[in-house]
Design a protein around this motif. Structure first.
Motif, PDB file in Angstrom:
ATOM      1  N   GLY A  28       0.843  -1.207   0.000  1.00 15.85           N
ATOM      2  CA  GLY A  28       0.000   0.000   0.000  1.00 15.85           C
ATOM      3  C   GLY A  28       0.866   1.239   0.000  1.00 15.85           C
ATOM      4  N   GLY A  29       2.094   1.090  -0.544  1.00  9.83           N
ATOM      5  CA  GLY A  29       3.036   2.209  -0.576  1.00  9.83           C
ATOM      6  C   GLY A  29       2.775   3.093  -1.786  1.00  9.83           C
ATOM      7  N   MET A  30       3.796   3.835  -2.180  1.00 15.51           N
ATOM      8  CA  MET A  30       3.623   4.792  -3.277  1.00 15.51           C
ATOM      9  C   MET A  30       3.186   4.081  -4.555  1.00 15.51           C
ATOM     10  N   ALA A  31       3.825   2.940  -4.871  1.00 19.79           N
ATOM     11  CA  ALA A  31       3.553   2.276  -6.144  1.00 19.79           C
ATOM     12  C   ALA A  31       2.133   1.710  -6.170  1.00 19.79           C
ATOM     13  N   CYS A  32       1.740   1.016  -5.104  1.00 13.95           N
ATOM     14  CA  CYS A  32       0.399   0.426  -5.133  1.00 13.95           C
ATOM     15  C   CYS A  32      -0.696   1.486  -5.010  1.00 13.95           C
ATOM     16  N   CYS A  33      -0.387   2.606  -4.336  1.00  7.50           N
ATOM     17  CA  CYS A  33      -1.376   3.690  -4.310  1.00  7.50           C
ATOM     18  C   CYS A  33      -1.584   4.217  -5.731  1.00  7.50           C
ATOM     19  N   MET A  52      -6.786  -4.265  -2.671  1.00 12.32           N
ATOM     20  CA  MET A  52      -5.442  -3.897  -2.186  1.00 12.32           C
ATOM     21  C   MET A  52      -5.220  -4.521  -0.814  1.00 12.32           C
ATOM     22  N   VAL A  53      -4.024  -5.084  -0.617  1.00 14.56           N
ATOM     23  CA  VAL A  53      -3.691  -5.664   0.688  1.00 14.56           C
ATOM     24  C   VAL A  53      -2.343  -5.104   1.147  1.00 14.56           C
ATOM     25  N   ASP A  54      -2.330  -4.623   2.376  1.00  7.11           N
ATOM     26  CA  ASP A  54      -1.138  -3.946   2.929  1.00  7.11           C
ATOM     27  C   ASP A  54      -0.883  -4.504   4.322  1.00  7.11           C
ATOM     28  N   LYS A  55       0.373  -4.734   4.643  1.00  6.35           N
ATOM     29  CA  LYS A  55       0.689  -5.265   5.973  1.00  6.35           C
ATOM     30  C   LYS A  55       0.465  -4.220   7.069  1.00  6.35           C
ATOM     31  N   SER A  61       1.888   3.860   5.544  1.00  8.33           N
ATOM     32  CA  SER A  61       2.722   2.675   5.309  1.00  8.33           C
ATOM     33  C   SER A  61       3.813   2.976   4.274  1.00  8.33           C
ATOM     34  N   GLY A  62       4.858   2.140   4.308  1.00  6.33           N
ATOM     35  CA  GLY A  62       5.916   2.242   3.303  1.00  6.33           C
ATOM     36  C   GLY A  62       6.944   3.307   3.638  1.00  6.33           C
ATOM     37  N   ALA A  63       7.850   3.515   2.695  1.00  7.61           N
ATOM     38  CA  ALA A  63       9.012   4.376   2.931  1.00  7.61           C
ATOM     39  C   ALA A  63       8.643   5.843   3.122  1.00  7.61           C
ATOM     40  N   VAL A  64       7.469   6.242   2.643  1.00  9.70           N
ATOM     41  CA  VAL A  64       7.089   7.657   2.761  1.00  9.70           C
ATOM     42  C   VAL A  64       6.301   7.918   4.059  1.00  9.70           C
ATOM     43  N   GLY A  67       6.665  11.043   6.008  1.00  9.37           N
ATOM     44  CA  GLY A  67       6.640  12.255   5.186  1.00  9.37           C
ATOM     45  C   GLY A  67       7.999  12.531   4.582  1.00  9.37           C
ATOM     46  N   LEU A  68       8.022  13.388   3.607  1.00  4.58           N
ATOM     47  CA  LEU A  68       9.269  13.775   2.931  1.00  4.58           C
ATOM     48  C   LEU A  68       9.276  15.284   2.753  1.00  4.58           C
ATOM     49  N   SER A  69      10.436  15.860   2.466  1.00  5.48           N
ATOM     50  CA  SER A  69      10.438  17.298   2.213  1.00  5.48           C
ATOM     51  C   SER A  69      10.812  17.625   0.772  1.00  5.48           C
ATOM     52  N   PHE A 195      -0.425  -9.443   6.399  1.00  6.72           N
ATOM     53  CA  PHE A 195       0.935  -9.689   5.914  1.00  6.72           C
ATOM     54  C   PHE A 195       0.908 -10.834   4.900  1.00  6.72           C
ATOM     55  N   ILE A 196       1.295 -10.555   3.679  1.00  8.35           N
ATOM     56  CA  ILE A 196       1.312 -11.611   2.653  1.00  8.35           C
ATOM     57  C   ILE A 196       2.616 -12.404   2.794  1.00  8.35           C
ATOM     58  N   VAL A 197       2.463 -13.721   2.890  1.00  5.09           N
ATOM     59  CA  VAL A 197       3.612 -14.606   3.121  1.00  5.09           C
ATOM     60  C   VAL A 197       4.111 -15.221   1.820  1.00  5.09           C
ATOM     61  N   TRP A 258      10.014  -1.647   8.266  1.00  5.69           N
ATOM     62  CA  TRP A 258       8.911  -2.573   7.940  1.00  5.69           C
ATOM     63  C   TRP A 258       8.998  -3.118   6.522  1.00  5.69           C
ATOM     64  N   ASN A 259       9.916  -2.650   5.699  1.00  5.86           N
ATOM     65  CA  ASN A 259      10.074  -3.248   4.368  1.00  5.86           C
ATOM     66  C   ASN A 259      11.168  -4.310   4.468  1.00  5.86           C
ATOM     67  N   SER A 260      10.735  -5.570   4.517  1.00  9.14           N
ATOM     68  CA  SER A 260      11.665  -6.620   4.943  1.00  9.14           C
ATOM     69  C   SER A 260      11.972  -7.619   3.830  1.00  9.14           C
ATOM     70  N   GLY A 426      15.163  -0.763  -5.229  1.00 11.26           N
ATOM     71  CA  GLY A 426      15.282  -0.478  -6.658  1.00 11.26           C
ATOM     72  C   GLY A 426      14.626   0.816  -7.101  1.00 11.26           C
ATOM     73  N   SER A 427      14.206   1.666  -6.136  1.00  9.97           N
ATOM     74  CA  SER A 427      13.571   2.908  -6.586  1.00  9.97           C
ATOM     75  C   SER A 427      14.321   4.143  -6.119  1.00  9.97           C
ATOM     76  N   HIS A 428      15.147   4.014  -5.082  1.00 13.11           N
ATOM     77  CA  HIS A 428      16.014   5.124  -4.658  1.00 13.11           C
ATOM     78  C   HIS A 428      17.291   5.021  -5.505  1.00 13.11           C
ATOM     79  N   ALA A 429      18.476   5.294  -4.931  1.00 14.39           N
ATOM     80  CA  ALA A 429      19.682   5.230  -5.756  1.00 14.39           C
ATOM     81  C   ALA A 429      20.212   3.800  -5.853  1.00 14.39           C
TER      82      ALA A 429
HETATM   83  C1  LIG Z   1      14.816   6.598   3.807  1.00 11.84           C
HETATM   84  C2  LIG Z   1      14.202   6.964   2.508  1.00 11.84           C
HETATM   85  C3  LIG Z   1      14.130   8.295   2.150  1.00 11.84           C
HETATM   86  C4  LIG Z   1      13.532   8.656   0.965  1.00 11.84           C
HETATM   87  N1  LIG Z   1      13.455   9.971   0.630  1.00 11.84           N
HETATM   88  C5  LIG Z   1      12.830  10.353  -0.502  1.00 11.84           C
HETATM   89  C6  LIG Z   1      12.680  11.725  -0.822  1.00 11.84           C
HETATM   90  O1  LIG Z   1      13.144  12.602  -0.114  1.00 11.84           O
HETATM   91  N2  LIG Z   1      11.990  12.035  -1.959  1.00 11.84           N
HETATM   92  C7  LIG Z   1      11.455  11.087  -2.762  1.00 11.84           C
HETATM   93  O2  LIG Z   1      10.820  11.431  -3.763  1.00 11.84           O
HETATM   94  N3  LIG Z   1      11.595   9.765  -2.487  1.00 11.84           N
HETATM   95  C8  LIG Z   1      12.259   9.387  -1.383  1.00 11.84           C
HETATM   96  N4  LIG Z   1      12.403   8.052  -1.090  1.00 11.84           N
HETATM   97  C9  LIG Z   1      11.952   7.035  -2.083  1.00 11.84           C
HETATM   98  C10 LIG Z   1      10.501   6.601  -1.930  1.00 11.84           C
HETATM   99  O3  LIG Z   1      10.127   6.576  -0.593  1.00 11.84           O
HETATM  100  C11 LIG Z   1      10.351   5.204  -2.560  1.00 11.84           C
HETATM  101  O4  LIG Z   1      10.840   5.303  -3.879  1.00 11.84           O
HETATM  102  C12 LIG Z   1       8.910   4.711  -2.638  1.00 11.84           C
HETATM  103  O5  LIG Z   1       8.291   4.766  -1.389  1.00 11.84           O
HETATM  104  C13 LIG Z   1       8.875   3.283  -3.185  1.00 11.84           C
HETATM  105  O6  LIG Z   1       7.554   2.894  -3.354  1.00 11.84           O
HETATM  106  P1  LIG Z   1       7.070   1.366  -3.147  1.00 11.84           P
HETATM  107  O7  LIG Z   1       5.596   1.372  -3.276  1.00 11.84           O
HETATM  108  O8  LIG Z   1       7.873   0.482  -3.995  1.00 11.84           O
HETATM  109  O9  LIG Z   1       7.486   1.025  -1.649  1.00 11.84           O
HETATM  110  P2  LIG Z   1       6.895   1.622  -0.309  1.00 11.84           P
HETATM  111  O10 LIG Z   1       6.336   2.976  -0.523  1.00 11.84           O
HETATM  112  O11 LIG Z   1       7.943   1.468   0.714  1.00 11.84           O
HETATM  113  O12 LIG Z   1       5.681   0.642   0.033  1.00 11.84           O
HETATM  114  C14 LIG Z   1       5.818  -0.722   0.330  1.00 11.84           C
HETATM  115  C15 LIG Z   1       4.475  -1.215   0.812  1.00 11.84           C
HETATM  116  O13 LIG Z   1       4.490  -2.631   0.932  1.00 11.84           O
HETATM  117  C16 LIG Z   1       3.849  -3.004   2.147  1.00 11.84           C
HETATM  118  N5  LIG Z   1       4.345  -4.342   2.480  1.00 11.84           N
HETATM  119  C17 LIG Z   1       5.622  -4.730   2.733  1.00 11.84           C
HETATM  120  N6  LIG Z   1       5.679  -6.050   2.945  1.00 11.84           N
HETATM  121  C18 LIG Z   1       4.414  -6.521   2.825  1.00 11.84           C
HETATM  122  C19 LIG Z   1       3.825  -7.815   2.944  1.00 11.84           C
HETATM  123  N7  LIG Z   1       4.560  -8.896   3.203  1.00 11.84           N
HETATM  124  N8  LIG Z   1       2.492  -7.928   2.777  1.00 11.84           N
HETATM  125  C20 LIG Z   1       1.732  -6.831   2.508  1.00 11.84           C
HETATM  126  N9  LIG Z   1       2.228  -5.594   2.387  1.00 11.84           N
HETATM  127  C21 LIG Z   1       3.559  -5.443   2.528  1.00 11.84           C
HETATM  128  C22 LIG Z   1       4.224  -1.887   3.104  1.00 11.84           C
HETATM  129  O14 LIG Z   1       3.389  -1.817   4.227  1.00 11.84           O
HETATM  130  C23 LIG Z   1       4.070  -0.675   2.179  1.00 11.84           C
HETATM  131  O15 LIG Z   1       2.725  -0.285   2.113  1.00 11.84           O
HETATM  132  C24 LIG Z   1      12.999   7.671   0.098  1.00 11.84           C
HETATM  133  C25 LIG Z   1      13.097   6.322   0.465  1.00 11.84           C
HETATM  134  C26 LIG Z   1      13.698   5.974   1.641  1.00 11.84           C
HETATM  135  C27 LIG Z   1      13.797   4.532   1.986  1.00 11.84           C
END
Ligand SMILES: Cc1cc2nc3c(=O)[nH]c(=O)nc-3n(C[C@H](O)[C@H](O)[C@H](O)COP(=O)(O)OP(=O)(O)OC[C@H]3O[C@@H](n4cnc5c(N)ncnc54)[C@H](O)[C@@H]3O)c2cc1C
Length: 679
Positions: A28-33, A52-55, A61-64, A67-69, A195-197, A258-260, A426-429
């Motif tokens: 339920g992070g940025m990508a799934c939203c 949608m299923v989120d842990k 939830s997720g890396a954001v 919040g971010l600036s 939590f999806i296993v 929580w991203n494991s 794979g989405s940051h650096a």
């Molecule tokens: C420390 C840090 C700082 C950052 N700073 C910036 C910034 O300043 N500016 C910027 O634009 N980007 C920034 N980013 C990058 C941005 O946060 C990520 O690129 C983005 O969040 C990735 O999206 P995602 O959906 O792949 O993962 P996430 O947004 O992390 O979402 C992952 C989702 O998966 C869920 N999940 C995990 N495991 C399970 C499971 N087993 N079952 C069900 N659900 C599960 C989580 O709860 C979460 O909802 C930063 C990232 C990090 C880590």
């Protein structure tokens, strides 16, 4: 030792809820939203069901979560081809340029939507000074969509008031899911704290995904989601390597804890091909608090030096030495190379490395006062200082606490920075992830799209019906928050096209509900069976609790796969020994024990970490060079060897045999080289 099984002789059987849907979004992070928002637009008119299923709770939830600036990817006046060049340079020459270009041409739409949904975005004021998002609104500045000029903290980054960034993005996703419920008549399509296993492949079509099983982290209940297609975006992996934080700060890490590794583990167990899993990210951040440095570097123009005040990135002898090993990649000083040069000085005893926050603030003070006069200048500086603090209170509140405890006022004294333990993402650096189908209009080799074995759908993995985005779509880093959202939208739109093209499919799996419940609840059964064997339930010869499992994993990864204790150094022999120990750890996971739902989650998180780091180690072992100096080094091949290794490394895991296949895949450059950067 005999393998443990769960017959529910000791632990209680959970309730089972089976959910049938068309498109399942995992995460339920940025990508799934993004996937929920875009998916609903195309699904609703066709009555296609989205779930949608989120842990965790999607609002945070997720890396954001905190919040971010800054939004780190916004094209604006920039050309997506230049974005490709920047990403290619930072990731040492090997990326999927089709995926990166595709992201670049779509990302701005997501950012403009964020603003429409209420995210305050900084704008340039008429006096040439920046206005924060609220000031900009009050001053009547037009939106980005209507040509508003954002405040750039770097070429690709724009400043935001982002403490509620995730809540805003989640609200739009939840609204989209609500419209999908209305269109399809489904009562519930958003499951939080589940939590999806594991993913399960179709009983008749082994290379097609059909179901996902998980458990509630709040009640004794498991969920089986049967779906005709899935978008997977469960984030990258943290706490795989022993962190720098020790007992007093246990659990503190740069990447959200929580991203494991679920994103990697779920996909690879389903048989999806991975790419560039040798890549990792080692950010240099404020020491011990892991506070963000981006705004300080980019916006406040702070410099980092060694303790003697020397710029470690500008020393001719260091650059020449690096160039001799890592070649042309040193010229543009990407993130890995800067890390390398920083660590060189640390090893020479010239640490600690200091971010000159005090000097940056003094310079800002001077300029503002010169331009605006003492009173107005001081007022503007105060406002900016408040923003700088907010940066930490938003994103890494622990850093603010740590500074306070150490008597550090960053505007008065410099602050120490340090490379962290490695993370997989794979989405940051970084660019560790799955090998995905790309767009077919950018001149990429046909093997990357038109000849895709599972069908030509953008962001589909090599498993039919399984789409990847965000942190786990590989070889295409630097998407960040906005790009991950945009990629979720691309993946969902294509998943809907896939569903429309394959209307007659009904997912079926071999496993029964009882089988799945027994698999997921095994750590409960093991614990209940043996818990009275010792007086201290945390220590028991019959089982391993999550804390110990994680400690063992982190020790192996750290010491053998190039963690902090070896200055990121590894080699063939080290990797082979580490993999041998990891195999034994993997076998011991049948003895994982959980005394409550929280520990059950911890068990499976660790399992996901083990699989993720195994992929990582196997890739590093296969690639006989040090492609990412500053992130990791192969002591036996301490060079970048373009002649033999300017290629992708892909792998595939076979769950049935527990075997890996690793191979080279040809790289193709689609965007011409940039002119060399002058230093
Ligand atoms: C420390 C840090 C700082 C950052 N700073 C910036 C910034 O300043 N500016 C910027 O634009 N980007 C920034 N980013 C990058 C941005 O946060 C990520 O690129 C983005 O969040 C990735 O999206 P995602 O959906 O792949 O993962 P996430 O947004 O992390 O979402 C992952 C989702 O998966 C869920 N999940 C995990 N495991 C399970 C499971 N087993 N079952 C069900 N659900 C599960 C989580 O709860 C979460 O909802 C930063 C990232 C990090 C880590």
């Amino acid at each position: 030792m005999e393998k443990e099984t769960c017959t529910f002789s000791f632990c209680a059987k959970p309730a089972v809820e089976e959910v049938e849907t068309d498109l399942l979004l995992i995460g339920g992070g940025m990508a799934c939203c993004g996937a929920a928002f875009e998916g609903a637009r195309w699904a609703n008119p066709k009555k296609i069901k989205i779930t949608m299923v989120d842990k965790a709770a999607t609002d945070r939830s997720g890396a954001v979560a905190m919040g971010l600036s800054a939004i780190n990817t916004y094209m604006g006046e920039n050309d997506p081809a230049d974005y490709v060049k920047m990403v290619r340079n930072d990731l040492m020459g090997i990326i999927r340029e089709d995926l990166v270009y595709d992201l670049g041409r779509h990302v701005d739409d997501s950012v403009q939507l964020f603003e429409e949904w209420g995210l305050p975005i900084w704008k340039m004021g008429d006096d040439g000074f920046s206005l924060d998002g609220f000031q900009a609104k009050d001053a009547g500045k037009v939106s980005l969509k209507d040509g508003g000029k954002p405040v750039r903290s770097g070429k690709w980054q724009i400043m935001i008031n982002g403490e509620s960034y995730k809540v805003i993005v989640a609200e739009a996703a939840k609204k989209a899911l609500e419209t999908n419920r209305a269109a399809t008549g489904v009562k519930t399509n958003h499951y939080e704290r589940v939590f999806i296993v594991k993913l399960y492949n179709d009983a008749k079509e082994p290379n097609r995904v059909a179901a996902a099983a998980g458990f509630s982290v709040r009640e004794n209940k498991i969920y089986i989601f049967k779906a005709k297609a899935m978008v997977l975006a469960a984030g990258g992996a943290v706490n795989v390597f022993r962190p720098r934080s020790t007992q007093e700060g246990q659990g503190r890490a740069w990447y959200p804890v929580w991203n494991s590794g679920s994103g990697y583990a779920l996909g690879l167990q389903a048989g999806a091909e991975l790419t560039m899993m040798e890549n990792r990210f080692v950010p240099a951040r404020f020491k011990d608090g892991y506070g963000p440095v981006g705004a300080w570097f980019l916006f406040f123009k702070a410099k980092a030096t060694n303790s003697l005040g020397e710029d470690y990135c500008a020393k001719p002898e260091a650059l020449a030495e690096a160039k001799a090993k890592y070649g042309k990649y040193v010229d543009n000083l990407g993130t890995a190379i800067r890390n390398h040069l920083m660590m060189r000085d640390m090893k020479l005893g010239k640490g600690p490395i200091l971010m000159r926050t005090d000097e940056a603030m003094a310079a800002i003070n001077k300029t503002f006062k010169e331009k605006l006069g003492d009173k107005e200048g001081a007022k503007k500086v105060k406002h900016l200082e408040a923003e700088a603090w907010e940066d930490f209170l938003d994103m890494a509140i622990g850093q603010a606490g740590l500074w306070a405890s150490k008597n550090v006022e960053p505007d008065k004294v410099p602050s120490e920075i340090m490379p962290t333990e490695p993370y997989l993402l794979g989405s940051h650096a970084g660019c560790a992830g799955f090998w995905c189908c790309g767009p077919d209009d950018l001149g990429a080799p046909e093997e990357w799209n038109k000849k895709w074995p599972a069908g030509n759908y953008n962001r589909q993995s090599t498993v039919k019906g399984l789409f990847m985005c965000g942190d786990i779509c590989g070889a295409s880093g630097h998407k960040f928050s906005s790009g991950s959202h945009a990629e979720g939208r691309i993946a969902a739109k294509n998943a809907i096209a896939f569903l429309l093209d394959n209307p007659n499919y009904t997912p079926t799996i071999k496993e029964t509900a009882d089988h799945l419940a027994a698999e997921l609840y095994l750590p409960f059964e093991v614990y209940e069976k043996y818990k009275t064997y010792t007086t201290d339930t945390s220590t028991n010869p019959h089982y391993i609790k999550p804390k110990m499992l994680q400690t063992r994993l982190q020790k192996i990864a750290d010491e053998y796969f190039g963690g902090i204790s070896t200055w990121y150094m590894t080699s063939k022999t080290m990797l082979e020994e580490g993999l041998r120990l990891l195999q034994m750890l993997k076998e011991d996971t049948s003895k994982m024990a959980a005394s409550n739902l929280h520990e059950l989650m911890r068990c499976w998180e660790n399992y996901h970490r083990i699989l993720s780091v195994e992929a990582h180690a196997r890739h590093i072992l296969f690639r006989e060079e040090s492609r990412y100096p500053g992130y990791y080094y192969r002591g036996d091949f301490d060079l970048v060897d373009d002649a033999n290794w300017k290629c992708f490394v892909n792998s595939k895991y076979d769950l049935a045999t527990d075997k890996w296949e690793v191979k080279k895949v040809a790289y193709a450059q689609l965007v011409e080289d940039a002119a060399p950067v002058k230093h």
